[in-house]
Design an enzyme around this catalytic site. Sequence first.
Site, PDB file in Angstrom:
ATOM      1  N   LYS A  46      37.163  37.116  31.088  1.00  0.00           N
ATOM      2  CA  LYS A  46      38.581  37.374  30.833  1.00  0.00           C
ATOM      3  C   LYS A  46      39.109  36.594  29.626  1.00  0.00           C
ATOM      4  O   LYS A  46      40.140  36.959  29.070  1.00  0.00           O
ATOM      5  CB  LYS A  46      39.388  37.114  32.084  1.00  0.00           C
ATOM      6  CG  LYS A  46      39.003  38.126  33.156  1.00  0.00           C
ATOM      7  CD  LYS A  46      39.933  38.205  34.298  1.00  0.00           C
ATOM      8  CE  LYS A  46      39.594  39.372  35.193  1.00  0.00           C
ATOM      9  NZ  LYS A  46      38.250  39.256  35.812  1.00  0.00           N
TER      10      LYS A  46
HETATM   11  C1  LIG Z   1      37.696  40.291  36.437  1.00  0.00           C
HETATM   12  C2  LIG Z   1      36.264  40.188  36.678  1.00  0.00           C
HETATM   13  C3  LIG Z   1      35.494  41.321  36.963  1.00  0.00           C
HETATM   14  C4  LIG Z   1      36.108  42.698  37.099  1.00  0.00           C
HETATM   15  O1  LIG Z   1      36.575  43.202  35.877  1.00  0.00           O
HETATM   16  P1  LIG Z   1      37.601  44.429  35.862  1.00  0.00           P
HETATM   17  O2  LIG Z   1      38.012  44.559  34.450  1.00  0.00           O
HETATM   18  O3  LIG Z   1      38.752  44.008  36.749  1.00  0.00           O
HETATM   19  O4  LIG Z   1      36.889  45.598  36.406  1.00  0.00           O
HETATM   20  C5  LIG Z   1      34.134  41.149  37.138  1.00  0.00           C
HETATM   21  N1  LIG Z   1      33.561  39.936  37.069  1.00  0.00           N
HETATM   22  C6  LIG Z   1      34.265  38.823  36.807  1.00  0.00           C
HETATM   23  C7  LIG Z   1      33.557  37.510  36.773  1.00  0.00           C
HETATM   24  C8  LIG Z   1      35.630  38.909  36.580  1.00  0.00           C
HETATM   25  O5  LIG Z   1      36.321  37.807  36.313  1.00  0.00           O
END
Ligand SMILES: *Cc1c(COP(=O)(O)O)cnc(C)c1O
Length: 503
Positions: A112
């Site tokens: 993120k």
């Molecule tokens: C947020 C997240 C996901 C999921 O991603 P999306 O964009 O919500 O589908 C998967 N793995 C990790 C470690 C995340 O932080």
Amino acid sequence: MQYISTRGEAQNASASQAIVKGMAADGGLYVPEAFVPVDRDTLKKMTSWSYQELAAFVMGKYLPEFDADELKELVNKAYGEKFDDPAIAPLHKLDDREYVLELFHGPTIAFKDIALQMLPRLMVASMAKTRESKDVLILVATSGDTGKAALEGFCDVPHTAIQVFYPDGGVSAAQLLQMRTQPGCNVAVTGVRGNFDDTQTGVKRLFGDDGFAERVDGYGYRLSSANSINWGRLLPQIVYYFWSYAQLLGQKAISLGDEINFVVPTGNFGNILAGYYAKAMGLPVHKLICASNRNNVLTDFFETGEYDRNRPFYRTASPSMDILISSNLERLLFEVSGRDSQTVRDWMAALQKKGDYAVSGAQRDALAESFYAGYCDDAQGAERIAEVWERYHYLMDTHTAVAQHVYGQYRKESGDQRSTVLISTASPYKFATDVFAAIVPPDVPTLDVAEDAFAAVDRLSMLTGTPVPAAIESLRSLPIRHDAVCDPEEMETAVLGVLEGRK
Ligand SMILES: *Cc1c(COP(=O)(O)O)cnc(C)c1O
């Protein structure tokens, strides 16, 4: 380039308006009026570009109000010294077909950061362009990783404030510590007694409440979102799909025009949607493989065409994917319906009212052209972590393991030999307890690991000889700054309490 709402009842917005608002007034999500095609010559040129150059190029296509120099500066600041790898998103080769794109080299060691190091900069620049007179108040619902990444991104950014809500008991020990130790004079962190969907529903309710918006306005703020529904978060994620392709092309692992696959550990459907957008722009992608954990509502959706959230909610070893309502799927539905906002409104109304809706058989088949879906439970995930460690000496986190498992299923079923990129969304050290448990030999005592968040980190490092990332190391000594917890009904009071306290 204008942005339109998936629900078709809000005015079009410029890019900067879409980013400042976060969500359209009709409850829909902003999508670009068209996808900008990228031709083969340009793909070839990308092999010599840095991540920052590529990011400025791709994002520039959708941000006409930002001039090239301005965007370059924002990108260089976002993807700079806070990342611990100069490639920003290094591509790791497992074997001749299987690659891992590591998106966890930012300050919170989860993917993120790629979006949330960029979004605050885009937002502040957008506020200047829309002549926004108020400060923005960012409200975030997090299943763990978004919260810390958003706090890091917005910490002490002028004209912004941020409050993060997480499900109390629903995030990992490291995630909890990361959030509760967050410094900054414009940040607040609150636990919610409930699961992630309760938390997200609570934040959505606040966004939809005009009375609440007025009360927040009284403190000099307008509301906005840093959740993955914000266009300013989705856009930076399109970049690394092109980046992966350019790396493979540059290494001569593929030839120009060859199709590749991506496997994406999916929760809110933001990451994989960015891949779909990259494909829509002309990136040669064969399949986008949607990998879920036991909360496999998306697996069923792609198989049957029916989305049904009426099912038990499971807490898993991949908590960032413990989601039953994948918000960004609405953007895919918009494309699948032929951009028919009436149909999207009907589906979303059905989802809200009875918790399910179904696309037509033809629409389901059209989806199957681009997507494959599968899921993985915790025991299978642990097996993958152990096997990949043994075979390749490569340590995966629990989310990446879900992707690796579903890729195995896909390859068995399809026999597809195309080069495939697993999107790795977190450092194994962020989920050290489960990663350690997956690889520790059965005869080694592990009692200490359950008691202390750092015991697993230290044991994992010792066992594998891999270094503990600095982002985890620093948590040992930081003081706890946030300890508030509330019921879902008390979230409004929690926000207003913080604003009152800052007056
Ligand atoms: C947020 C997240 C996901 C999921 O991603 P999306 O964009 O919500 O589908 C998967 N793995 C990790 C470690 C995340 O932080």
